[in-house]
Design a protein around this motif. Structure first.
Motif, PDB file in Angstrom:
ATOM      1  N   LYS A  70       3.092  -9.304   9.476  1.00 25.59           N
ATOM      2  CA  LYS A  70       3.121  -8.405  10.642  1.00 25.59           C
ATOM      3  C   LYS A  70       3.641  -7.021  10.251  1.00 25.59           C
ATOM      4  O   LYS A  70       3.142  -5.995  10.726  1.00 25.59           O
ATOM      5  N   LEU A  71       4.651  -7.007   9.390  1.00 23.85           N
ATOM      6  CA  LEU A  71       5.229  -5.742   8.933  1.00 23.85           C
ATOM      7  C   LEU A  71       4.180  -4.922   8.177  1.00 23.85           C
ATOM      8  O   LEU A  71       3.995  -3.727   8.443  1.00 23.85           O
ATOM      9  N   LEU A  72       3.499  -5.582   7.246  1.00 22.31           N
ATOM     10  CA  LEU A  72       2.501  -4.867   6.445  1.00 22.31           C
ATOM     11  C   LEU A  72       1.295  -4.447   7.284  1.00 22.31           C
ATOM     12  O   LEU A  72       0.729  -3.372   7.068  1.00 22.31           O
ATOM     13  N   GLU A  73       0.900  -5.282   8.240  1.00 18.50           N
ATOM     14  CA  GLU A  73      -0.227  -4.936   9.102  1.00 18.50           C
ATOM     15  C   GLU A  73       0.110  -3.737   9.991  1.00 18.50           C
ATOM     16  O   GLU A  73      -0.759  -2.906  10.280  1.00 18.50           O
ATOM     17  N   ALA A  74       1.374  -3.663  10.433  1.00 18.72           N
ATOM     18  CA  ALA A  74       1.810  -2.508  11.235  1.00 18.72           C
ATOM     19  C   ALA A  74       1.726  -1.230  10.405  1.00 18.72           C
ATOM     20  O   ALA A  74       1.300  -0.177  10.889  1.00 18.72           O
ATOM     21  N   LYS A  75       2.126  -1.323   9.138  1.00 15.95           N
ATOM     22  CA  LYS A  75       2.023  -0.174   8.239  1.00 15.95           C
ATOM     23  C   LYS A  75       0.554   0.188   7.994  1.00 15.95           C
ATOM     24  O   LYS A  75       0.177   1.363   7.957  1.00 15.95           O
ATOM     25  N   TYR A  76      -0.251  -0.849   7.821  1.00 20.98           N
ATOM     26  CA  TYR A  76      -1.679  -0.663   7.515  1.00 20.98           C
ATOM     27  C   TYR A  76      -2.390   0.108   8.627  1.00 20.98           C
ATOM     28  O   TYR A  76      -3.206   0.994   8.377  1.00 20.98           O
ATOM     29  N   LYS A  77      -2.067  -0.216   9.887  1.00 23.41           N
ATOM     30  CA  LYS A  77      -2.701   0.442  11.029  1.00 23.41           C
ATOM     31  C   LYS A  77      -2.409   1.945  11.060  1.00 23.41           C
ATOM     32  O   LYS A  77      -3.242   2.736  11.489  1.00 23.41           O
ATOM     33  N   LYS A  78      -1.225   2.314  10.613  1.00 22.81           N
ATOM     34  CA  LYS A  78      -0.815   3.717  10.666  1.00 22.81           C
ATOM     35  C   LYS A  78      -1.128   4.478   9.374  1.00 22.81           C
ATOM     36  O   LYS A  78      -0.984   5.696   9.319  1.00 22.81           O
ATOM     37  N   ALA A  79      -1.525   3.754   8.339  1.00 21.25           N
ATOM     38  CA  ALA A  79      -1.698   4.359   7.013  1.00 21.25           C
ATOM     39  C   ALA A  79      -2.928   5.249   6.927  1.00 21.25           C
ATOM     40  O   ALA A  79      -3.899   5.095   7.679  1.00 21.25           O
ATOM     41  N   SER A  80      -2.893   6.173   5.990  1.00 21.02           N
ATOM     42  CA  SER A  80      -4.047   7.023   5.704  1.00 21.02           C
ATOM     43  C   SER A  80      -5.048   6.194   4.908  1.00 21.02           C
ATOM     44  O   SER A  80      -4.729   5.115   4.410  1.00 21.02           O
ATOM     45  N   ALA A  81      -6.243   6.712   4.765  1.00 19.15           N
ATOM     46  CA  ALA A  81      -7.284   5.997   4.028  1.00 19.15           C
ATOM     47  C   ALA A  81      -6.844   5.706   2.598  1.00 19.15           C
ATOM     48  O   ALA A  81      -7.107   4.632   2.047  1.00 19.15           O
ATOM     49  N   GLU A  83      -3.821   5.244   1.510  1.00 16.36           N
ATOM     50  CA  GLU A  83      -2.725   4.261   1.471  1.00 16.36           C
ATOM     51  C   GLU A  83      -3.186   2.851   1.816  1.00 16.36           C
ATOM     52  O   GLU A  83      -2.537   1.878   1.430  1.00 16.36           O
ATOM     53  N   LYS A  84      -4.282   2.740   2.539  1.00  6.82           N
ATOM     54  CA  LYS A  84      -4.722   1.431   3.032  1.00  6.82           C
ATOM     55  C   LYS A  84      -5.026   0.442   1.907  1.00  6.82           C
ATOM     56  O   LYS A  84      -4.719  -0.747   2.010  1.00  6.82           O
ATOM     57  N   THR A  85      -5.629   0.923   0.831  1.00  3.82           N
ATOM     58  CA  THR A  85      -5.989   0.019  -0.264  1.00  3.82           C
ATOM     59  C   THR A  85      -4.750  -0.622  -0.875  1.00  3.82           C
ATOM     60  O   THR A  85      -4.728  -1.836  -1.144  1.00  3.82           O
ATOM     61  N   THR A  86      -3.716   0.169  -1.091  1.00  2.00           N
ATOM     62  CA  THR A  86      -2.463  -0.358  -1.647  1.00  2.00           C
ATOM     63  C   THR A  86      -1.862  -1.402  -0.721  1.00  2.00           C
ATOM     64  O   THR A  86      -1.434  -2.470  -1.158  1.00  2.00           O
ATOM     65  N   LEU A  87      -1.840  -1.081   0.571  1.00  4.06           N
ATOM     66  CA  LEU A  87      -1.278  -2.021   1.547  1.00  4.06           C
ATOM     67  C   LEU A  87      -2.134  -3.277   1.665  1.00  4.06           C
ATOM     68  O   LEU A  87      -1.604  -4.384   1.832  1.00  4.06           O
ATOM     69  N   ALA A  88      -3.448  -3.127   1.573  1.00  2.00           N
ATOM     70  CA  ALA A  88      -4.336  -4.292   1.623  1.00  2.00           C
ATOM     71  C   ALA A  88      -4.034  -5.233   0.469  1.00  2.00           C
ATOM     72  O   ALA A  88      -3.961  -6.461   0.646  1.00  2.00           O
ATOM     73  N   ASN A  89      -3.825  -4.668  -0.721  1.00  2.00           N
ATOM     74  CA  ASN A  89      -3.481  -5.498  -1.880  1.00  2.00           C
ATOM     75  C   ASN A  89      -2.130  -6.187  -1.705  1.00  2.00           C
ATOM     76  O   ASN A  89      -1.929  -7.322  -2.144  1.00  2.00           O
ATOM     77  N   GLU A  90      -1.203  -5.493  -1.039  1.00  2.00           N
ATOM     78  CA  GLU A  90       0.101  -6.102  -0.765  1.00  2.00           C
ATOM     79  C   GLU A  90      -0.036  -7.283   0.184  1.00  2.00           C
ATOM     80  O   GLU A  90       0.619  -8.316   0.006  1.00  2.00           O
ATOM     81  N   ILE A  91      -0.873  -7.141   1.198  1.00  2.00           N
ATOM     82  CA  ILE A  91      -1.094  -8.242   2.147  1.00  2.00           C
ATOM     83  C   ILE A  91      -1.742  -9.424   1.453  1.00  2.00           C
ATOM     84  O   ILE A  91      -1.372 -10.584   1.683  1.00  2.00           O
ATOM     85  N   ILE A  92      -2.699  -9.140   0.573  1.00  2.00           N
ATOM     86  CA  ILE A  92      -3.373 -10.210  -0.184  1.00  2.00           C
ATOM     87  C   ILE A  92      -2.364 -10.964  -1.054  1.00  2.00           C
ATOM     88  O   ILE A  92      -2.359 -12.198  -1.109  1.00  2.00           O
ATOM     89  N   THR A  93      -1.484 -10.223  -1.716  1.00  6.99           N
ATOM     90  CA  THR A  93      -0.444 -10.844  -2.547  1.00  6.99           C
ATOM     91  C   THR A  93       0.475 -11.712  -1.696  1.00  6.99           C
ATOM     92  O   THR A  93       0.853 -12.820  -2.093  1.00  6.99           O
TER      93      THR A  93
END
Length: 456
Positions: A70-81, A83-93
């Motif tokens: 939930k924390l990472l998804e909240a960041k992902y929604k607000k992230a720039s294009a 930043e999203k890839t890095t956060l997506a990889n974090e969620i996958i991990t």
């Protein structure tokens, strides 16, 4: 062993136990702080203690990973294009760690389809890599692979890979059939909820707040599945047109003419795409009925009989098909076809009976409600006893038309137009005011239903 040695061993055990106990206490304390912040969505305060628990106490609780997502998804929604890839990889991990430590509490279908969607949305890996995640989710845990958007992406990737020469066309058709069936099952489940609650409302019962919420959410989800089904059909596009189907199946016929499964699929697709005028359709049906007489072969023989204007023979085959059919959505299709024949013959009561049978097996088949509405509206003059009751018939027709749009969002616009037309022909507010004693109207002849008079 002397006393000194025993003392050293005992001391070591006590210290070790104390250390483990202290670590457990520290995990619990840190987790408590992290979870309390995360529960109120104060992710800024939750992040440091949450990641500390994740690193030092990975097996403490699955809640660590739930709140972490939930924390990472909240960041992902607000992230720039960027930043999203890095956060997506974090969620996958994070997903993979959760599965490593809590496999029994992690749904395979949910995990791999979520990973696949993140990879697709952020262009992570190749199309084959993305497809592999979806495919693993679908083939190993189809029950928990159910979000509309993910189903569309899965099918879209398969079609794209076919376009690149990496997937067979028959595989595209097989996956299309499977996903469509899954979507229609979800549509039927949601439409049943909507139909039951709508009928309750029309009967004058006030829905509870829980029922209203259930009705609203079912409508939202049904609309999502309807859009995805339309998207999948559009994605399939010309691949399933007669110009592609006929040469494909003609080339395979000799080697497959005793394969009942293949014959069913080929005849079914040609029927759904209205390629039934081609001689190949007759060959497929004939071979299917010879190889394995079944609900499907009886249905297709009925279609051929209708084309030859042999209505009695067609109805005989359709009824055989309905009796033999075990798949609810296909049984609904057969009943609808019989209803259409009855309607054309002017047997409105029988037609309605078959449309209702179709709805019983596939509640999302909104076209049945439209057909019933049309027949009711067409009987207004013959089924009423006076001007008011004749016009009141249109209220009933309006109710049926509106149900069509509720259980099948793709029909909403058409259903609303019909409903508005029927409403305009129903008694006006002045008519209702001048007939205060009328709270409901019983409609006779083949209709045999009662409709409530709307409150002013």
């Amino acid at each position: 062993m002397n006393t000194k040695v025993l003392f050293i061993i005992a001391t070591g055990l006590v210290l070790s136990t104390t250390k483990v106990s202290a670590q457990a206490t520290d995990c619990a304390t840190t987790a408590s702080i992290a979870y309390e912040h995360a529960k109120v969505k104060n992710y800024t305060a939750a992040e440091e203690p949450l990641w500390k628990v994740r690193k030092e106490c990975p097996t403490y609780s699955v809640a660590t990973y739930q709140f972490g997502q939930k924390l990472l998804e909240a960041k992902y929604k607000k992230a720039s294009a960027a930043e999203k890839t890095t956060l997506a990889n974090e969620i996958i991990t994070l997903w993979k760690e959760r599965f490593q430590y809590f496999p029994a509490k992690t749904k395979i279908g949910d995990m791999h389809s979520d990973i696949g969607q993140l990879m697709y949305d952020n262009k992570i890996g190749t199309k084959e890599n993305q497809f592999a995640e979806f495919d693993k989710a679908y083939t190993t845990d189809k029950k928990n692979f159910k979000r509309p958007k993910k189903l569309y992406t899965y099918f879209s990737l398969f079609v794209d890979l076919h376009g690149e020469g990496k997937k067979e066309l028959q595989g595209v058709f097989d996956l299309y059939d499977d996903i469509t069936e899954k979507i229609e099952n979800e549509e039927s489940r949601l439409a049943q909820i909507i139909a039951e609650l709508t009928e309750k409302e029309e009967a004058g019962t006030t829905l509870s707040s829980k029922e209203k919420r259930k009705l609203k959410n079912s409508g939202i989800n049904l609309n999502a599945f309807s859009k995805v089904k339309a998207g999948i059909n559009q994605k399939l596009g010309e691949l399933a047109d007669c110009k592609n189907l006929i040469p494909l199946y003609a080339g395979q016929f000799e080697s497959k003419k005793t394969d009942a499964s293949w014959l069913k699929g080929a005849a079914g697709r040609m029927s759904s795409k209205e390629c039934t005028d081609d001689p190949l359709f007759f060959k497929l049906v004939e071979a299917l009925h010879k190889t394995e007489p079944s609900a499907k072969s009886a249905y297709y023989l009925g279609i051929l009989a209708l084309k030859d204007k042999k209505t009695t023979t067609a109805l005989k085959y359709f009824n055989q098909s309905a009796e033999l059919e075990t798949k609810t959505s296909d049984k609904a299709k057969v009943y609808f076809k019989i209803g259409e024949v009855m309607k054309r013959q002017g047997s409105k009561g029988k037609a309605r009976s078959y449309y209702r049978k179709a709805l019983k097996h596939r509640p999302s088949m909104g076209v049945c409600y439209l057909r019933i509405a049309s027949m009711i509206a067409g009987s207004a003059n013959s089924c009423g006893t006076d001007v008011f009751s004749k016009r009141a018939v249109y209220w009933l027709a309006e109710n049926y038309a509106r149900r069509a749009g509720k259980v099948d969002p793709s029909l909403k616009s058409t259903a609303n137009k019909f409903a508005a037309n029927y409403h305009a022909k129903a008694p006006s507010k002045t008519d209702i005011f001048n007939n205060p004693e009328k709270k409901s109207v019983s409609i006779g002849c083949w209709i045999g239903e009662t409709v409530r008079v709307p409150k002013l």
